[in-house]
Design an enzyme around this catalytic site. Structure first.
Site, PDB file in Angstrom:
ATOM      1  N   LYS A   1       4.201   3.949   7.458  1.00  0.00           N
ATOM      2  CA  LYS A   1       4.436   4.534   6.132  1.00  0.00           C
ATOM      3  C   LYS A   1       5.924   4.440   5.843  1.00  0.00           C
ATOM      4  O   LYS A   1       6.747   4.965   6.589  1.00  0.00           O
ATOM      5  CB  LYS A   1       3.961   5.981   6.100  1.00  0.00           C
TER       6      LYS A   1
ATOM      7  N   LYS B   1       1.268   1.692   4.222  1.00  0.00           N
ATOM      8  CA  LYS B   1       1.516   2.316   2.920  1.00  0.00           C
ATOM      9  C   LYS B   1       2.982   2.180   2.553  1.00  0.00           C
ATOM     10  O   LYS B   1       3.829   2.465   3.406  1.00  0.00           O
ATOM     11  CB  LYS B   1       1.144   3.789   3.024  1.00  0.00           C
TER      12      LYS B   1
HETATM   13  C1  PBG Z   1       2.784  13.129   1.555  1.00  0.00           C
HETATM   14  C2  PBG Z   1       2.125  11.982   0.880  1.00  0.00           C
HETATM   15  C3  PBG Z   1       2.720  11.188  -0.075  1.00  0.00           C
HETATM   16  C4  PBG Z   1       1.769  10.292  -0.511  1.00  0.00           C
HETATM   17  C5  PBG Z   1       0.591  10.545   0.191  1.00  0.00           C
HETATM   18  N1  PBG Z   1       0.835  11.607   1.057  1.00  0.00           N
HETATM   19  C6  PBG Z   1       4.096  11.260  -0.652  1.00  0.00           C
HETATM   20  C7  PBG Z   1       5.248  11.219   0.217  1.00  0.00           C
HETATM   21  O1  PBG Z   1       5.178  10.854   1.399  1.00  0.00           O
HETATM   22  O2  PBG Z   1       6.301  11.591  -0.263  1.00  0.00           O
HETATM   23  C8  PBG Z   1       2.016   9.268  -1.574  1.00  0.00           C
HETATM   24  C9  PBG Z   1       0.841   8.711  -2.266  1.00  0.00           C
HETATM   25  C10 PBG Z   1       1.136   7.994  -3.520  1.00  0.00           C
HETATM   26  O3  PBG Z   1       2.288   7.770  -3.929  1.00  0.00           O
HETATM   27  O4  PBG Z   1       0.157   7.615  -4.183  1.00  0.00           O
HETATM   28  N2  PBG Z   1       2.482  13.406   2.840  1.00  0.00           N
END
Ligand code: PBG
Length: 332
Positions: A198, A251
């Site tokens: 991520k 992601k």
């Molecule tokens: C937070 C989380 C995020 C997303 C999914 N879970 C945001 C982040 O890490 O700041 C982002 C999903 C998206 O942008 O569609 N744990």
């Protein structure tokens, strides 16, 4: 590979029928996972930072999720908007057995038992600091202390009936800790879908607007990955696999197709990709302006993610894509 000349590759593209025969990658509703936002109260609300998406109240959430399942979508993933007064530095609300997420899990499983319910395991919606982990007075994000809270959160979801927990926090060692905590309470059938790679991405902006969960100070770069790194993603994936993850995730998706392809070559585990809020919004806004054909661009973005190696895709387009697939209205 040897090619005898002259060869005419266009022979394999001459009609729609032959293109069907030679197509290497398929996309169907069974590959899609619908992320859903939810909130307290009796009414749903459109999300201004994500046109076309809503924060659902529980009754509407159940209805939407049931509809998604009827369209052939096998799973939803839940993201709660937690009221400000419930946010604390210790994020205790994340393991409240009567909290918004456990109530939502129970309601969906009661109405639609076959639909897989995936939950997000991370502290950001619950934490008054807006970070995925606990924040020390000096601003550091505490790893092991956070992992202990994540275990309580995952157990709370498992008790409520979650099928899959999905840690999105990027703390070290959390997959192993979660597996151990779940097994200790006999939740051996609850799967872990780990956000293995991520990235610290600006493409999450609209999502943080939807949940009002942006960090109050600092950024997420000490836990989420540097977009410049690819080899590191292979290490993260290998670690999560060794720690017991059932499914690995990359992601965002579109800007990281190389990462998907490389992890695909290094693991036999199923691989998920998350087409995140910023990717969604770029397509939606270009289509709203009349600049691109939404249906075609959505299909192309999703088939590209599948081609790069994703078995399954989390996408805010899941329902509209499933509807078009069912109607046979996918131009390819
Ligand atoms: C937070 C989380 C995020 C997303 C999914 N879970 C945001 C982040 O890490 O700041 C982002 C999903 C998206 O942008 O569609 N744990």
């Amino acid at each position: 590979m040897s090619i005898t000349l002259p060869f005419r590759p266009r022979r394999n593209r001459k009609t729609a029928a032959i293109r069907d025969l030679v197509r290497e990658t398929e996309l169907n509703a069974g590959h899609l996972i619908l992320p859903m936002f939810l909130q307290e109260g009796g009414s749903s609300e459109p999300i201004s930072s994500m046109p076309g998406c809503q924060r659902w109240c529980l009754a509407d959430l159940v209805k939407e999720a049931t509809e998604a399942y009827a369209l052939g979508i096998p799973a939803v993933v839940l993201f709660p908007r937690i009221p400000d007064e419930q946010k604390t530095p210790g994020a205790e609300e994340c393991h409240n057995p009567d909290g918004l997420v456990p109530r939502a899990i129970r309601a969906i499983k009661a109405a639609c038992p076959g639909l897989l319910v995936i939950t997000d395991v991370a502290l950001d919606p619950y934490n008054s600091d807006g970070h995925d982990g606990l924040v020390a007075p000096d601003g550091q994000i505490l790893n092991d202390e956070t992992v202990a809270v994540l275990c309580r959160q995952a157990l709370c979801h498992a008790h409520a009936g979650a099928d899959i927990v999905a840690p999105s926090d990027m703390m070290d060692g959390r997959v192993e800790a979660l597996r151990e905590a779940l097994d200790m309470e006999a939740f051996t059938d609850v799967s872990i879908m780990s956000y293995a790679a991520k990235y610290a991405s600006a493409y999450y902006g609209p999502f943080r607007g939807a949940l009002e969960s942006a960090p109050k100070s600092g950024d997420k770069k000490t836990y989420q990955m540097d977009p410049a790194n690819a080899r590191e993603a292979l290490r993260e994936a290998a670690l999560d696999e060794a720690e017991g993850a059932d499914i690995l995730m990359v992601k965002p998706a579109g800007p990281y197709l190389d990462i998907l392809a490389r992890i695909r070559d290094h693991t036999t585990l199923p691989l998920a990709a998350y087409q995140v809020s910023g990717e969604y919004l770029m397509i939606k806004s270009a289509a709203a302006a009349g600049w691109v054909d939404e249906a075609k661009v959505v299909y192309e973005s999703l088939i590209g993610i599948r081609r790069a190696g994703a078995d399954m895709i989390l996408t805010y387009f899941a329902k509209e894509m499933a509807i078009r697939l069912r109607e046979g209205k996918v131009s390819r």
